[in-house]
Design an enzyme around this catalytic site. Structure first.
Site, PDB file in Angstrom:
ATOM      1  N   GLY A  43       0.743  -1.249   0.000  1.00  0.00           N
ATOM      2  CA  GLY A  43       0.000   0.000   0.000  1.00  0.00           C
ATOM      3  C   GLY A  43       0.773   1.300   0.000  1.00  0.00           C
ATOM      4  O   GLY A  43       0.172   2.360  -0.110  1.00  0.00           O
ATOM      5  N   GLY A  92       3.578  -3.727  -3.749  1.00  0.00           N
ATOM      6  CA  GLY A  92       3.422  -3.906  -5.195  1.00  0.00           C
ATOM      7  C   GLY A  92       3.819  -2.624  -5.897  1.00  0.00           C
ATOM      8  O   GLY A  92       4.945  -2.456  -6.367  1.00  0.00           O
ATOM      9  N   ARG A  97      -6.197   2.218 -15.836  1.00  0.00           N
ATOM     10  CA  ARG A  97      -6.309   3.056 -14.639  1.00  0.00           C
ATOM     11  C   ARG A  97      -6.976   4.423 -14.863  1.00  0.00           C
ATOM     12  O   ARG A  97      -7.794   4.835 -14.045  1.00  0.00           O
ATOM     13  CB  ARG A  97      -4.942   3.218 -13.966  1.00  0.00           C
ATOM     14  N   CYS A 156     -14.096   2.150 -28.652  1.00  0.00           N
ATOM     15  CA  CYS A 156     -15.408   2.775 -28.800  1.00  0.00           C
ATOM     16  C   CYS A 156     -16.085   2.976 -27.454  1.00  0.00           C
ATOM     17  O   CYS A 156     -17.070   2.305 -27.129  1.00  0.00           O
ATOM     18  CB  CYS A 156     -16.279   1.934 -29.727  1.00  0.00           C
ATOM     19  N   GLU A 157     -15.530   3.844 -26.649  1.00  0.00           N
ATOM     20  CA  GLU A 157     -16.080   4.222 -25.347  1.00  0.00           C
ATOM     21  C   GLU A 157     -15.618   5.650 -25.089  1.00  0.00           C
ATOM     22  O   GLU A 157     -14.436   5.955 -25.292  1.00  0.00           O
ATOM     23  CB  GLU A 157     -15.486   3.369 -24.205  1.00  0.00           C
TER      24      GLU A 157
HETATM   25  C1  LIG Z   1      -3.144  -5.282  -3.841  1.00  0.00           C
HETATM   26  C2  LIG Z   1      -2.601  -5.861  -2.615  1.00  0.00           C
HETATM   27  C3  LIG Z   1      -1.294  -5.579  -2.198  1.00  0.00           C
HETATM   28  C4  LIG Z   1      -0.389  -4.620  -2.930  1.00  0.00           C
HETATM   29  O1  LIG Z   1      -0.777  -3.296  -2.810  1.00  0.00           O
HETATM   30  P1  LIG Z   1       0.154  -2.110  -3.361  1.00  0.00           P
HETATM   31  O2  LIG Z   1      -0.630  -0.902  -3.109  1.00  0.00           O
HETATM   32  O3  LIG Z   1       0.390  -2.367  -4.809  1.00  0.00           O
HETATM   33  O4  LIG Z   1       1.419  -2.159  -2.581  1.00  0.00           O
HETATM   34  C5  LIG Z   1      -0.827  -6.208  -1.076  1.00  0.00           C
HETATM   35  N1  LIG Z   1      -1.596  -7.088  -0.376  1.00  0.00           N
HETATM   36  C6  LIG Z   1      -2.850  -7.374  -0.743  1.00  0.00           C
HETATM   37  C7  LIG Z   1      -3.644  -8.342   0.060  1.00  0.00           C
HETATM   38  C8  LIG Z   1      -3.406  -6.783  -1.866  1.00  0.00           C
HETATM   39  O5  LIG Z   1      -4.667  -7.058  -2.218  1.00  0.00           O
END
Ligand SMILES: *Cc1c(COP(=O)(O)O)cnc(C)c1O
Length: 422
Positions: free
Chosen positions: A239, A275, A316, A346-347
């Site tokens: 996150g 991530g 996104r 086409c949106e």
């Molecule tokens: C999506 C997700 C992450 C990764 O989140 P990021 O914001 O990309 O770091 C980690 N753990 C879980 C359970 C997720 O669903």
């Protein structure tokens, strides 16, 4: 800091001119810098070097096995949310003992696959999932290692669609209900309770929600210990945000420092599931201008740049109204014009950028959509029967296609024209 820079007005990825890749690979394509991926992984991971931890890369953010295998080589594990992601992680050589399985809807088959593969932990998100996992493990004469994903009811202060840790979100088990479940699980024959986990949202630009969450988890963990339930792993989820526009997220090292201070005195192995913070700014999407046009008739003329990548390639902007910075691959000194940069789908929702002050471009110019490494290719679809684009990795002065562009044939693979008896 990343390795996408201009040299003499030309965008380079490390030591390769982006335009040279486009000549060979065609457009659109995703482009990742190996040096940036490595740097970002290490910058995050090394922040926790003082404590026992596992950095489990969130596969859903960028799941190419070429990239997973790079992280595996750097000591990384994987946070997965499906059997498909487990297959990718294992194929990329990630140690199953560093794989965490999250997600609210694991099927029986997926649970079996996880058990068979010997993964480290299932992050269980409901009582029914617990019962199903217990039954599947019993069938296989195994003990399933679990953590419960608790929902700490903390506001991550991010976009509503990527907030997951509020009581109203579908994720996790409300922390006040979790104790009963832990006690129940602890008595189950085929369940081995090992941890506690959470994930409160994505693209967080503040540290305080993480700290607030950790405090709640600490109090709860102490309660569990009192009840005789030992907790070996504490999983804080992912996150940490990145800069797309003018956001000022914490540096991963700052985040690490705050977490480690808060963990003081707790005997657990920390699990992290980053991530976006690792891959987001390590990738761009390259697209080519097809047409420019101006629609008159409104209050003032509206200028469009139509490119060969659309919302199916990078979702996104359409999905979240997300901002991606867009730049020309070859810098120009043409006058600025306010334009919408749109795709061929086409949106009306098919845009990459709106109301951008952009140098006047022409057919054939290459554009770079920045910060596209996370939730870019992984969210791509075949909508409008568009083959998914190529993925390319650069290392120094070399580049390699790590996923071939799909073909027309691949679009209809598996489809059948039915022949029923009359
Ligand atoms: C999506 C997700 C992450 C990764 O989140 P990021 O914001 O990309 O770091 C980690 N753990 C879980 C359970 C997720 O669903």
């Amino acid at each position: 800091m990343n390795h996408f820079d201009y040299k003499n007005g030309e965008l380079f990825c490390e030591d390769v001119a982006v335009a040279d890749i486009a000549k060979v690979v065609g457009t659109p394509f995703y482009l990742y810098s190996k040096a940036t991926l490595t740097r970002h992984f290490q910058a995050f991971d090394s922040g926790f070097s003082m404590i026992d931890h596992i950095t489990c890369f969130a596969v859903k953010s960028c799941s190419n096995i070429g990239i997973l295998s790079l992280f595996s080589g750097l000591g990384g594990g994987a946070d997965i949310v499906s059997g498909g992601e487990l297959y990718r992680a294992l194929t990329a050589g990630i140690d199953p003992k560093k794989i965490i399985y999250s997600g609210v809807g694991k099927t029986e088959e997926e649970l079996r696959y996880g058990l068979e593969s010997g993964i480290l932990l299932f992050n269980v998100e409901s009582e029914q999932e617990l019962q199903r996992l217990d039954a599947v493990a019993a069938e296989m004469k195994m003990k399933a290692p679990i953590a419960f994903r608790v929902n700490p009811d903390v506001d991550p202060k991010t976009h509503a669609y990527i907030s997951t840790g509020l009581a109203k979100n579908k994720f996790g088990i409300p922390i006040q209900d979790a104790l009963d479940l832990y006690i129940q699980a602890n008595e189950m024959e085929n369940i081995d309770v090992q941890g506690i986990s959470c994930h409160i949202g994505s693209q967080l630009t503040l540290i305080s929600p993480f700290v607030e969450t950790l405090r709640k988890l600490k109090v709860f963990t102490e309660l569990l210990v009192e009840k005789g339930i030992a907790i070996k792993y504490l999983d804080l989820g992912g996150g940490v945000g990145i800069t797309y526009d003018d956001e000022e997220p914490p540096h991963p090292q700052e985040y690490a420092k705050a977490i480690q201070e808060e963990l003081e005195g707790l005997q657990v192995t920390l699990i992290l599931e980053p991530g976006r913070v690792i891959v987001g700014n390590a990738g761009i999407m390259v697209t080519k201008v097809q047409y420019t046009k101006t629609n008159h008739g409104g209050e003032k003329p509206k200028h469009f740049v139509v490119v060969d990548a659309g919302m199916n390639d990078l979702t996104r902007p359409s999905l979240y109204g997300a901002f991606h910075s867009i730049a020309v691959v070859r810098q120009k000194d043409t006058p600025l014009q306010t334009v919408d940069i749109v795709g061929p789908i086409c949106e009306t929702g098919d845009f990459l950028g709106k109301d951008r002050d952009f140098p006047l471009v022409e057919q054939g110019d290459l554009l770079a959509v920045e910060s596209a490494g996370a939730y870019g290719f992984t969210m791509a679809s075949n909508y409008n029967s568009r083959p998914r684009v190529a993925e390319v990795m650069v290392s120094g002065s070399q580049f390699q296609v790590i996923r071939a562009r799909e073909t027309r044939e691949s679009l209809i693979q598996g489809e059948i024209i039915p022949q029923f008896d009359e």
